[in-house]
Design an enzyme around this catalytic site. Structure first.
Site, PDB file in Angstrom:
ATOM      1  N   GLY A   1       0.870  -1.068  -0.029  1.00 49.91           N
ATOM      2  CA  GLY A   1       0.030   0.116  -0.153  1.00 49.91           C
ATOM      3  C   GLY A   1       0.807   1.251   0.025  1.00 49.91           C
ATOM      4  O   GLY A   1       1.996   1.064   0.293  1.00 49.91           O
TER       5      GLY A   1
ATOM      6  N   GLY B   1       1.897   5.813   4.555  1.00 46.36           N
ATOM      7  CA  GLY B   1       1.010   6.323   5.298  1.00 46.36           C
ATOM      8  C   GLY B   1      -0.406   5.472   5.533  1.00 46.36           C
ATOM      9  O   GLY B   1      -1.309   6.268   5.937  1.00 46.36           O
TER      10      GLY B   1
ATOM     11  N   HIS C   1     -14.815   5.266 -15.504  1.00 42.65           N
ATOM     12  CA  HIS C   1     -14.065   3.862 -15.804  1.00 42.65           C
ATOM     13  C   HIS C   1     -14.542   2.900 -14.619  1.00 42.65           C
ATOM     14  O   HIS C   1     -15.032   1.741 -15.505  1.00 42.65           O
ATOM     15  CB  HIS C   1     -12.834   4.372 -15.675  1.00 42.65           C
ATOM     16  N   GLU C   2     -14.542   2.936 -13.537  1.00 43.94           N
ATOM     17  CA  GLU C   2     -14.909   1.848 -12.571  1.00 43.94           C
ATOM     18  C   GLU C   2     -16.522   1.703 -12.876  1.00 43.94           C
ATOM     19  O   GLU C   2     -16.902   0.474 -13.070  1.00 43.94           O
ATOM     20  CB  GLU C   2     -14.796   2.398 -11.337  1.00 43.94           C
TER      21      GLU C   2
ATOM     22  N   ASP D   1      -5.898  -2.675 -17.802  1.00 43.82           N
ATOM     23  CA  ASP D   1      -7.024  -3.555 -18.331  1.00 43.82           C
ATOM     24  C   ASP D   1      -6.989  -3.984 -19.825  1.00 43.82           C
ATOM     25  O   ASP D   1      -6.906  -5.285 -20.044  1.00 43.82           O
ATOM     26  CB  ASP D   1      -8.232  -2.464 -18.397  1.00 43.82           C
TER      27      ASP D   1
HETATM   28  P1  ADP Z   1       2.723   3.114   6.599  1.00 47.88           P
HETATM   29  O1  ADP Z   1       3.737   2.274   7.299  1.00 47.88           O
HETATM   30  O2  ADP Z   1       1.844   2.672   5.870  1.00 47.88           O
HETATM   31  O3  ADP Z   1       3.686   4.007   5.772  1.00 47.88           O
HETATM   32  P2  ADP Z   1       2.193   3.985   9.260  1.00 47.88           P
HETATM   33  O4  ADP Z   1       1.629   2.631   9.839  1.00 47.88           O
HETATM   34  O5  ADP Z   1       3.510   4.330   9.586  1.00 47.88           O
HETATM   35  O6  ADP Z   1       1.787   4.061   7.690  1.00 47.88           O
HETATM   36  O7  ADP Z   1       1.282   5.191   9.711  1.00 47.88           O
HETATM   37  C1  ADP Z   1       1.616   6.357  10.451  1.00 47.88           C
HETATM   38  C2  ADP Z   1       0.834   6.974  11.088  1.00 47.88           C
HETATM   39  O8  ADP Z   1      -0.292   7.126  10.759  1.00 47.88           O
HETATM   40  C3  ADP Z   1       0.390   5.886  12.246  1.00 47.88           C
HETATM   41  O9  ADP Z   1       1.099   5.831  13.216  1.00 47.88           O
HETATM   42  C4  ADP Z   1      -1.202   6.326  12.635  1.00 47.88           C
HETATM   43  O10 ADP Z   1      -0.914   7.481  13.467  1.00 47.88           O
HETATM   44  C5  ADP Z   1      -1.541   6.888  11.240  1.00 47.88           C
HETATM   45  N1  ADP Z   1      -2.483   5.958  10.606  1.00 47.88           N
HETATM   46  C6  ADP Z   1      -2.088   5.364   9.253  1.00 47.88           C
HETATM   47  N2  ADP Z   1      -2.936   4.661   8.760  1.00 47.88           N
HETATM   48  C7  ADP Z   1      -3.783   4.426   9.924  1.00 47.88           C
HETATM   49  C8  ADP Z   1      -5.169   3.804  10.184  1.00 47.88           C
HETATM   50  N3  ADP Z   1      -5.342   2.891   8.922  1.00 47.88           N
HETATM   51  N4  ADP Z   1      -5.816   3.791  11.141  1.00 47.88           N
HETATM   52  C9  ADP Z   1      -5.405   4.796  12.152  1.00 47.88           C
HETATM   53  N5  ADP Z   1      -4.320   5.530  11.865  1.00 47.88           N
HETATM   54  C10 ADP Z   1      -3.564   5.314  10.939  1.00 47.88           C
HETATM   55 ZN    ZN Z   2      -9.994  -0.535 -15.272  1.00 48.76          ZN
END
Ligand code: ADP
Ligand code: ZN
Ligand code: MG
Length: 523
Positions: free
Chosen positions: A112, A115, A334-335, A410
Site C-alpha cells: 500500500g 501512510g 471508468h469503474e 485493463d
Molecule cells: P505506513 O507504514 O503504511 O507508511 P504507518 O503505519 O507508519 O503507515 O502510519 C503512520 C501513522 O498514521 C500511524 O502511526 C497512525 O497514527 C496513522 N495511521 C495510518 N493509517 C492509519 C489507520 N488505518 N488507522 C489509524 N491510524 C492510521
Molecule cells: Zn479499469
C-alpha cells in the site's frame, strides 16, 4: 599554554619515540584510520552503543509489554485486518494452530502507499498476539561493505528464533528486494548477497517455529519474483488508502485523544478529505490541536480543522499527490463502466466492490474473482471477461469523448486473454484448434528467453488479426450496452463520486430496475 602556565598547572610531556618503534606508529595510524572509516559508515544515531556490534542486525526489538497498538487502533482497512486475524491466532499458539491443521504462510507482504497504516498493522498484530516485534527497515540492510547486510539478516533471524513466537517486520523491503535483473549493472553485489541471505533464511525455518515475517512495500512491482515464490512472501495483503467511511473511522480513532468542540462533525471532515491517508488524517487532527492550543482554546473547533486542512493541502499539492476533480470523474466513469458491464452480463463472477480510491497504479478498482489457470473456462466466459475489462475504457471514451492512460492495465489483461484464446486454447475458428507457442511476456530470471515461435509469418499475422477481432468485437458489444444503459452508468458514476466505494449489495440496489441480460451474442 601560556594560560595554563599562568595558573601554575604543571605540564608533563612524554616522548613516545623512546619506547615505540616507527613501524608500530604506522600500524597504529592505519588502525585509527580504519576505525574512523568504520565509524563513518555507521549512522550517528547508533554511534556508541552499537559500535562493537556492527554486523549485528539493526533490528529494534520491541517487547510484548511495550507494544500498545491493537487492531481497534487501525481503522478503515477492514479487509486487511480480517485477513491478518489468522496470523494473530497462529502467533498466540503456533503448535495448536498446526495441530488443528492450519498452515501459516511464513511471509506476508503488506502492500500500500505510504501512510496507510502498514507499520501500524504489523504492530497491532504483535500487540494482539502479545509477542515480541523485531522491526527493521530494508535500507538498514544495505551497507557500503559487502557482506554486512547478509550478516545482519543472519543475525536477525537467529535473534528471532530465540524469541519465538515473534514477528519480524521488514519495512520498505524493496530496498533489498529489488528485481535482480531489472537492477543489473554493477555495484549491487552487496544488495544481492543480502537478498540471497534473506531467501536462505526464509527457506530455513519451519512455520511451526512461530516466526512470521511481515514486510511492507509501496512498490510490489519492482520486487524480485524469487521473494514472492511459495514458502516466502506468498501472501499479499493490500492496505489501500481509506474511503469515505474509512476516513471517518480513522478520524474517530485519533479523536479519542483530543477534546473536540460540539461543532465538529467528523463525517463532514471525512467528506472533505478525499485522498487523505491515515497518516494525513492523524496529522490533520494533530495540527488542528496545535492550532487550538496556541490560541488557548480548551477544545478543537471546526475552524481549527479547516485551517489545518488548508495547511496540509498546500503542502501536498507541491508533492502532487492530490487527485484532481477531473481525475476523480474519469475514475468514477471508468469503474462504473466495468461494473455496469459486469452487472449486465449473465454468468460472470459477481462484483463485491467498486472503488475509486486510488491504489498503487490504477485510479480505481473493481473487485472480482480473477481468472486462474486451474479451472476450465468456456469460451463465452472468457469473452465476457474481456468485455468487463474493456468496459472501463469504453465508458471513458463514451462519456468524455477520448481515451486516457487509466486503462492500460485493463487492455494488457484483455489482450493477454485474447492471445491465449487464439494461441493456447485453440478458440479461433479461423486458425482452428491448434496451439501456437509463444514466449512468456514475464519470464523468471534464469529462464530461457529464446523465442520459440514455430509458425510462419503469415500465421503470425493471422494470429494478430484474430486477437484484434476478439478485442474489437468485445469493444463494440460494450459500447452498444453502455449507450443503451447510459442512465445507469451516470447513476453509478455519480454515486461513486459521492461515496467512493460501493459494495455488491449497494450496487444491486442502485441497479434494481435494470435486468441483467439473458444472453450475449459474440459473432
Ligand atoms: P505506513 O507504514 O503504511 O507508511 P504507518 O503505519 O507508519 O503507515 O502510519 C503512520 C501513522 O498514521 C500511524 O502511526 C497512525 O497514527 C496513522 N495511521 C495510518 N493509517 C492509519 C489507520 N488505518 N488507522 C489509524 N491510524 C492510521
Ligand atoms: Zn479499469
Ligand atoms: Mg511504515
Amino acid at each position: 599554554m601560556p594560560f595554563l602556565k599562568r595558573h601554575l598547572v604543571k605540564i608533563y610531556v612524554e616522548d613516545p619515540g623512546g619506547w615505540l618503534p616507527g613501524w608500530a606508529l604506522v600500524l597504529f595510524g592505519l588502525g585509527l584510520f580504519l576505525l574512523v572509516v568504520w565509524l563513518l559508515s555507521l549512522r550517528p544515531a547508533s554511534f556508541p552503543s552499537q559500535f562493537f556490534s556492527f554486523v549485528r542486525s539493526r533490528a529494534r526489538l520491541i517487547r510484548p509489554e511495550e507494544v500498545r497498538v491493537r487492531f481497534e487502533d487501525v481503522a478503515g482497512v477492514e479487509e486487511a485486518k480480517e485477513e491478518l486475524r489468522e496470523v494473530v491466532e497462529f502467533l498466540k499458539d503456533p503448535q495448536k494452530f498446526a495441530r488443528l491443521g492450519g498452515r501459516m504462510p511464513k511471509g506476508i507482504l503488506l502492500v500500500g502507499p505510504p501512510g496507510t497504516g502498514k507499520t501500524l498493522l504489523a504492530k497491532a498484530i504483535a500487540g494482539e498476539a502479545g509477542v515480541p516485534f523485531f522491526s527493521i527497515s530494508g535500507s538498514d540492510f544495505v551497507e557500503m561493505f559487502v557482506g554486512v547486510g547478509a550478516a545482519r539478516v543472519r543475525d536477525l533471524f537467529a535473534q528471532a528464533k530465540k524469541h519465538s513466537p515473534c514477528i519480524i517486520f521488514i519495512d520498505e523491503i524493496d530496498a533489498v528486494g529489488r528485481h535482480r535483473i531489472a537492477s543489473a549493472g554493477g555495484g549491487h553485489e552487496e544488495r544481492e548477497q543480502t537478498l540471497n541471505q534473506l531467501l536462505v533464511e526464509m527457506d530455513g525455518f519451519e512455520s511451526q517455529d512461530g516466526i512470521v515475517v511481515l514486510a511492507a512495500t509501496n512498490r510490489p512491482d519492482i520486487l524480485d519474483p524469487a521473494l514472492l515464490r511459495p514458502g516466502r512472501f506468498d501472501r499479499r495483503v493490500e492496505v489501500p488508502p481509506p474511503d469515505l467511511k474509512g476516513r471517518e473511522a480513522i478520524l474517530r480513532v485519533h479523536a479519542r485523544r483530543i477534546p473536540l468542540a460540539r461543532d465538529v462533525d467528523l463525517a463532514v471532515v471525512a467528506k472533505s478529505t478525499p485522498g487523505f491517508t491515515g497518516a494525513d488524517l492523524a496529522n490533520l487532527l494533530n495540527e488542528a490541536a496545535i492550532l487550538a492550543a496556541r490560541q488557548g482554546k480548551s477544545c478543537v473547533e471546526m475552524e481549527d480543522i479547516e485551517k489545518a486542512k488548508d495547511k496540509i493541502l498546500l503542502g501536498r499539492e507541491r508533492k502532487g499527490i492530490v487527485i484532481s476533480e477531473e481525475e476523480k470523474q474519469l475514475a468514477a466513469y471508468h469503474e462504473a463502466g466495468h461494473a455496469l458491464i459486469a452487472y449486465l452480463l449473465p454468468g460472470v463472477d459477481p462484483i463485491y466492490k467498486v472503488s475509486i480510491i486510488p491504489r498503487s497504479h490504477a485510479l480505481g478498482v473493481i473487485q472480482q474473482l480473477p481468472i486462474d489457470e486451474r479451472h476450465v473456462y468456456p469460451k463465452d466466459y472468457l469473452l465476457k471477461k474481456i468485455m468487463i475489462l474493456l468496459g472501463g475504457r469504453v465508458a471513458e471514451e463514451y462519456v468524455f469523448g477520448q481515451a486516457s492512460t487509466g486503462a492500460g492495465d485493463d487492455l494488457e489483461k484483455a489482450t493477454e486473454i485474447a492471445r491465449k484464446m487464439v494461441c493456447e486454447w485453440g478458440m479461433s475458428n479461423r486458425l482452428g484448434p491448434l496451439v501456437f507457442p509463444h514466449r512468456e511476456p514475464y519470464g523468471y530470471p534464469g529462464r530461457d528467453f529464446a523465442d520459440i515461435r514455430a509458425y510462419s509469418e503469415k500465421t503470425a499475422r493471422e494470429i494478430d488479426e484474430e486477437i484484434e477481432n476478439i478485442i474489437r468485437k468485445c469493444y463494440e458489444n460494450d459500447r452498444e450496452l453502455l449507450s443503451r444503459h447510459i442512465k445507469y452508468l451516470h447513476i453509478l458514476a455519480e454515486t461513486l463520486l459521492e461515496v467512493e466505494t460501493i459494495d455488491g449489495e449497494t450496487l444491486k440496489n442502485l441497479l434494481s430496475d435494470l435486468k441483467p441480460l439473458k444472453n450475449v451474442r459474440f459473432s
